[in-house]
Motif scaffolding. Structure first.
Motif, PDB file in Angstrom:
ATOM      1  N   ALA A 290     -12.915 -19.207  -2.116  1.00 48.01           N
ATOM      2  CA  ALA A 290     -13.878 -18.229  -1.513  1.00 48.01           C
ATOM      3  C   ALA A 290     -14.011 -18.047  -0.050  1.00 48.01           C
ATOM      4  N   GLU A 291     -13.687 -19.129   0.656  1.00 47.57           N
ATOM      5  CA  GLU A 291     -13.709 -19.009   2.234  1.00 47.57           C
ATOM      6  C   GLU A 291     -12.390 -17.936   2.552  1.00 47.57           C
ATOM      7  N   ASN A 292     -11.428 -18.211   1.954  1.00 43.54           N
ATOM      8  CA  ASN A 292     -10.288 -17.546   2.336  1.00 43.54           C
ATOM      9  C   ASN A 292     -10.562 -15.762   1.710  1.00 43.54           C
ATOM     10  N   GLY A 293     -11.155 -15.661   0.557  1.00 43.93           N
ATOM     11  CA  GLY A 293     -11.359 -14.384  -0.080  1.00 43.93           C
ATOM     12  C   GLY A 293     -12.542 -13.509   0.899  1.00 43.93           C
ATOM     13  N   LEU A 294     -13.373 -14.414   1.510  1.00 37.99           N
ATOM     14  CA  LEU A 294     -14.345 -13.607   2.346  1.00 37.99           C
ATOM     15  C   LEU A 294     -13.691 -13.499   3.567  1.00 37.99           C
ATOM     16  N   GLY A 295     -12.634 -14.275   4.088  1.00 30.68           N
ATOM     17  CA  GLY A 295     -12.008 -14.034   5.515  1.00 30.68           C
ATOM     18  C   GLY A 295     -11.090 -12.803   5.146  1.00 30.68           C
ATOM     19  N   LEU A 296     -10.545 -12.662   4.159  1.00 34.41           N
ATOM     20  CA  LEU A 296      -9.551 -11.749   3.850  1.00 34.41           C
ATOM     21  C   LEU A 296     -10.114 -10.115   3.956  1.00 34.41           C
ATOM     22  N   LEU A 297     -11.382 -10.403   3.595  1.00 32.18           N
ATOM     23  CA  LEU A 297     -12.431  -9.206   3.564  1.00 32.18           C
ATOM     24  C   LEU A 297     -12.786  -8.650   4.911  1.00 32.18           C
ATOM     25  N   ALA A 298     -13.136  -9.853   5.569  1.00 33.27           N
ATOM     26  CA  ALA A 298     -13.370  -9.434   7.074  1.00 33.27           C
ATOM     27  C   ALA A 298     -12.270  -9.327   7.929  1.00 33.27           C
ATOM     28  N   ASP A 299     -11.013  -9.668   7.702  1.00 34.63           N
ATOM     29  CA  ASP A 299      -9.722  -9.300   8.281  1.00 34.63           C
ATOM     30  C   ASP A 299      -9.438  -7.861   7.828  1.00 34.63           C
ATOM     31  N   GLY A 300      -9.563  -7.639   6.454  1.00 36.33           N
ATOM     32  CA  GLY A 300      -9.399  -6.101   6.151  1.00 36.33           C
ATOM     33  C   GLY A 300     -10.248  -5.046   6.873  1.00 36.33           C
ATOM     34  N   ILE A 301     -11.483  -5.307   6.884  1.00 37.63           N
ATOM     35  CA  ILE A 301     -12.391  -4.507   7.553  1.00 37.63           C
ATOM     36  C   ILE A 301     -11.997  -4.203   8.759  1.00 37.63           C
ATOM     37  N   ALA A 302     -11.673  -5.271   9.583  1.00 39.60           N
ATOM     38  CA  ALA A 302     -11.429  -5.324  11.249  1.00 39.60           C
ATOM     39  C   ALA A 302     -10.289  -4.690  11.408  1.00 39.60           C
ATOM     40  N   SER A 303      -9.172  -5.025  10.824  1.00 40.10           N
ATOM     41  CA  SER A 303      -7.641  -4.352  10.990  1.00 40.10           C
ATOM     42  C   SER A 303      -8.029  -2.913  10.678  1.00 40.10           C
ATOM     43  N   ALA A 304      -8.432  -2.497   9.409  1.00 43.27           N
ATOM     44  CA  ALA A 304      -8.324  -1.100   9.340  1.00 43.27           C
ATOM     45  C   ALA A 304      -9.157  -0.147  10.221  1.00 43.27           C
ATOM     46  N   LEU A 305     -10.378  -0.775  10.696  1.00 43.94           N
ATOM     47  CA  LEU A 305     -11.472  -0.101  11.506  1.00 43.94           C
ATOM     48  C   LEU A 305     -10.691  -0.007  12.875  1.00 43.94           C
ATOM     49  N   ASN A 306     -10.228  -1.283  13.297  1.00 44.58           N
ATOM     50  CA  ASN A 306      -9.585  -1.180  14.710  1.00 44.58           C
ATOM     51  C   ASN A 306      -8.287  -0.284  14.753  1.00 44.58           C
ATOM     52  N   ALA A 307      -7.451  -0.302  13.770  1.00 44.24           N
ATOM     53  CA  ALA A 307      -6.415   0.408  13.547  1.00 44.24           C
ATOM     54  C   ALA A 307      -6.599   2.062  13.944  1.00 44.24           C
ATOM     55  N   GLN A 308      -7.899   2.515  13.023  1.00 43.57           N
ATOM     56  CA  GLN A 308      -8.324   3.930  13.017  1.00 43.57           C
ATOM     57  C   GLN A 308      -8.810   4.063  14.439  1.00 43.57           C
ATOM     58  N   GLN A 309      -9.306   3.178  14.937  1.00 47.80           N
ATOM     59  CA  GLN A 309     -10.130   3.355  16.357  1.00 47.80           C
ATOM     60  C   GLN A 309      -9.042   3.813  17.387  1.00 47.80           C
ATOM     61  N   ALA A 310      -7.919   2.957  17.207  1.00 48.47           N
ATOM     62  CA  ALA A 310      -6.939   3.100  18.130  1.00 48.47           C
ATOM     63  C   ALA A 310      -6.071   4.620  17.877  1.00 48.47           C
ATOM     64  N   GLN A 311      -6.350   5.522  16.836  1.00 53.38           N
ATOM     65  CA  GLN A 311      -5.731   6.464  16.474  1.00 53.38           C
ATOM     66  C   GLN A 311      -6.599   7.827  17.116  1.00 53.38           C
ATOM     67  N   GLY A 312      -7.587   7.442  17.447  1.00 51.25           N
ATOM     68  CA  GLY A 312      -8.732   8.653  17.911  1.00 51.25           C
ATOM     69  C   GLY A 312      -9.017   8.554  19.508  1.00 51.25           C
ATOM     70  N   LEU A 313      -9.913   9.222  19.732  1.00 47.95           N
ATOM     71  CA  LEU A 313     -10.352   9.390  21.210  1.00 47.95           C
ATOM     72  C   LEU A 313     -11.822   9.108  21.391  1.00 47.95           C
ATOM     73  N   VAL A 351      -2.809  -6.312   6.591  1.00 50.75           N
ATOM     74  CA  VAL A 351      -3.875  -6.938   5.802  1.00 50.75           C
ATOM     75  C   VAL A 351      -3.840  -6.491   3.919  1.00 50.75           C
ATOM     76  N   GLY A 352      -2.914  -5.515   3.981  1.00 51.31           N
ATOM     77  CA  GLY A 352      -2.749  -4.733   2.654  1.00 51.31           C
ATOM     78  C   GLY A 352      -2.087  -5.883   1.949  1.00 51.31           C
ATOM     79  N   ASN A 353      -1.149  -6.686   2.484  1.00 50.89           N
ATOM     80  CA  ASN A 353      -0.303  -7.670   1.782  1.00 50.89           C
ATOM     81  C   ASN A 353      -0.874  -9.040   1.819  1.00 50.89           C
ATOM     82  N   LEU A 354      -2.018  -9.109   2.387  1.00 50.29           N
ATOM     83  CA  LEU A 354      -2.595 -10.595   2.197  1.00 50.29           C
ATOM     84  C   LEU A 354      -3.157 -11.082   1.091  1.00 50.29           C
ATOM     85  N   SER A 355      -3.060 -12.224   0.602  1.00 53.63           N
ATOM     86  CA  SER A 355      -3.257 -12.639  -0.690  1.00 53.63           C
ATOM     87  C   SER A 355      -4.578 -13.624  -0.810  1.00 53.63           C
ATOM     88  N   GLY A 356      -5.036 -14.134   0.183  1.00 49.29           N
ATOM     89  CA  GLY A 356      -5.909 -15.113   0.153  1.00 49.29           C
ATOM     90  C   GLY A 356      -5.566 -16.578  -0.091  1.00 49.29           C
TER      91      GLY A 356
END
Length: 673
Positions: A290-313, A351-356
């Protein structure tokens, strides 16, 4: 013995037997509510008769023993059922606890609310209140993850405390059983009876012990019992008990394992049943995932949003900075590693390959490192890595992370890797300026060229330049080397240097800047009437990748031009891409959205909790049935005792009457003399 003396003697033995039986009945009545007490009864037999004048005259009765009503089979059933029922009850209670946390945490609703705020920014990219609302939603989302992560970590600390309490009780009960073994063995040397109360006390202690951990019981000489754990380790042997101990995990010192005090061997994985077995099962099969699954979700959201942030202005025209940060990859060295100073740092790469899952990294022979799934023991990858100086980089891309090993490691050294365990508890919103939200696309495609800061479109052909998109991997087509772009983003111009019609090939060049100061970055060709030519503009900053546009058409005139200008305040291309992440299958190898993953985590815990609750109820029913069967044989029945009380009272009174008659006869005989 015969005559009047025989009458008196026989009646006296009957009176004594009735008195003994009444004492046993009284003891039964007194202990009707004593846990573990077995009903007792006085066993009588006739005394050896005396032969007189060719006839045998009885010598009354005698009490041979006081026997308890007991079935070793039924008692064994109670012991087994106690271990199972207690273990399932402990597991069910713990699961209900974290299920309540996840249900009340509202992760899915907070994720949806956050992306709703992102959509508002996409609709009004230059609206400061919309941007501020998005940051507030981001803050609420990260706080939700933090709070849930901390609550789950607190549950882990509570499990440690409960494990300690359970081990203390096991050791205490084991000592008492060993002491009772000695007392029972000594009492068995008495030929006049069995120490029933001591035997009952020992049986009850073994029932209590099974409530803490599942054990097996083996009868030894002199009525002593040996007690073994499910893995065969001895807890009690005769008059000696062998203690368990809590000890820090060889990897994470904050996690308590159970060891055999004699040699320190870790026996946590082999313990089953009872409160202790239920706690260990809960931690390894439910809490950690459960801790790993919740952490995976947090990592996924952060990584995806941060990557998209870096792509824009952002509103300042600069590349976007990180929106979130999360907890680092945890790596623990085994305390039994060699004395070398090897250390390992982990980084999430995909993050897409993380299994938890958690992993054990082990140095094999030579330069090979092996990565094993901690729960299954299966080898998932091996690598010699890339060596630079004293650092070896191990890229386990299939698992979504890489590890950097510094220092010297010996063969057999191992490390525990927890890629997502701290993801949720360490999540923070690090962007505080609403203007820092990178809503704009890095480039806007427009026909024409910039002349004195104004866009002029004098194109004669029908060539088009697509709006563009971000691509992460190396793309085919014409590349614009980052070294030739003085700053990013900057105005780029694509100019046709030769014309052509459908079926022909036209040439073009890409320049940086405008007017006479423009410098040529690269050149290329495009086949007219085909799929066009992809033009890739590399991002000079993480996460890398390319901004890709497509030049296509059927008629090109020399001098026709297109301008790629940095997205302005009203541009919303990147914000739209952020909003699209809400429904993008980012996680679990591209099969799950964020809300899919949150629902999967909740469903997993819900199913485990429901199954544990059903099992707990079923095992409780089995235990109650076993106890009822055992009590039907060993339990005190007050109605039966009341009947016995009357029976032995009457026997006592009859014997007393017989003695009285004998006394009267003696008096008559004496008077006659």
């Amino acid at each position: 013995m015969s005559g009047i003396s025989g009458l008196v003697n026989n009646a006296l033995t009957g009176l004594q037997a009735a008195q003994s039986a009444l004492q046993v009945v009284g003891d039964n009545i007194a202990n009707v509510n004593t846990p573990g007490y077995s009903q007792q009864s006085a066993l009588q037999s006739t005394a050896i008769p005396t032969a007189i004048g060719g006839l045998y005259y009885g010598n009354g009765t005698q009490v041979d023993s006081v026997q308890r009503s007991y079935s070793s089979f039924l008692q064994g059933q109670v012991w087994t059922a106690s271990a199972s029922a207690s273990g399932q009850a402990s597991l069910s209670s713990s699961l209900q606890n974290i299920l309540g946390m996840l249900n009340n945490g509202g992760v899915s609703s907070q994720v949806s609310q956050f992306f709703s705020g992102v959509a508002q920014v996409a609709a009004s990219p230059d609206d400061i209140p919309a941007r501020q609302s998005m940051l507030s939603n981001a803050q609420t989302l990260s706080q939700t993850f933090q709070s849930l992560g901390q609550q789950l970590a607190s549950v882990g600390s509570g499990v440690n405390q409960q494990i300690t309490q359970s081990v203390d009780q096991i050791n205490s009960i084991s000592k008492q059983i060993a002491q009772l073994n000695l007392q029972i063995s000594a009492a068995q040397g008495n030929p006049n009876g069995s120490p029933n109360d001591l035997l009952d006390q020992r049986d009850h202690l073994i029932t209590e012990l099974n409530g803490q951990v599942g054990v097996q019981v083996l009868k030894q000489q002199n009525s002593q019992l040996s007690v073994f754990l499910s893995n065969g380790q001895v807890l009690v042997a005769g008059g000696q008990s062998f203690a368990l101990q809590t000890q820090s995990s060889p990897y994470n010192q904050q996690t308590l394992d159970v060891g055999y005090a004699n040699n320190g061997a870790d026996i946590s994985k082999s313990l089953t049943g009872g409160t202790l077995g239920g706690l260990l099962q809960f931690r390894s099969q439910s809490l950690n995932p459960a801790e790993n699954g919740l952490g995976l979700l947090a990592d996924g959201i952060a990584s995806a949003l941060n990557a998209q942030q870096a792509q824009g202005l952002n509103l300042n025209g600069s590349s976007g900075s990180a929106l979130f940060s999360t907890g680092a990859v945890q790596v623990f060295a085994n305390t039994h590693n060699s004395s070398g100073a090897a250390s390992v740092l982990g980084t999430i790469t995909n993050v897409g390959n993380l299994s938890g899952n958690d992993y054990i990294l082990t140095k094999s022979s030579g330069s090979v490192w092996t990565l094993q799934d901690r729960s299954t023991g299966a080898t998932v990858a091996s690598s010699s890595g890339f060596v630079s100086g004293h650092t070896t980089t191990l890229n386990f891309s299939s698992e979504g992370f890489q590890l950097q090993v510094s220092g010297t490691a010996a063969a057999g050294d191992s490390f525990l890797v927890e890629p997502t365990r701290q993801g949720a508890v360490g999540m923070q919103t690090v962007l505080t300026d609403p203007a820092g939200i990178a809503a704009a696309s890095p480039f806007v495609s427009s026909p024409g060229m910039l002349v004195s800061g104004s866009l002029q479109n004098n194109n004669l052909g029908n060539m088009t330049l697509s709006a563009g998109q971000y691509v992460s991997g190396a793309a085919s087509g014409v590349g614009a080397p980052p070294s030739d772009i003085s700053s990013f983003p900057t105005n780029l111009q694509i100019t046709m240097t030769s014309g052509a019609s459908q079926g022909g090939t036209a040439t073009f060049q890409i320049t940086s800047g405008s007017g006479t100061t423009a410098s040529v970055i690269t050149t290329g060709t495009v086949s007219l009437g085909g799929s066009g030519t992809l033009i890739n503009i590399p991002y000079p900053n993480p996460p890398g990748g390319y901004w890709q546009v497509n030049l296509s058409g059927t008629l090109a005139a020399s001098g026709d031009a297109f301008t790629l200008s940095p997205g302005g305040a009203g541009s919303n291309g990147n914000a739209q891409a952020m909003a699209a992440l809400a429904t993008s299958k980012v996680l679990n190898n591209g099969t799950a959205t964020f809300n899919d993953n949150a629902a999967q985590l909740l469903t997993q815990v819900t199913n485990q909790a429901a199954q544990a609750q059903n099992n707990a109820q079923a095992q409780l029913t089995v235990l109650q049935s076993a106890q009822a069967s055992q009590q039907a044989v060993s339990g005190v029945n007050l109605d039966q005792e009341a009947a016995s009380l009357i029976q032995y009272q009457q026997a006592y009174q009859a014997a007393a009457k017989a003695i009285s008659v004998g006394s009267t006869l003696f008096q008559s005989l004496i008077q006659a003399l």
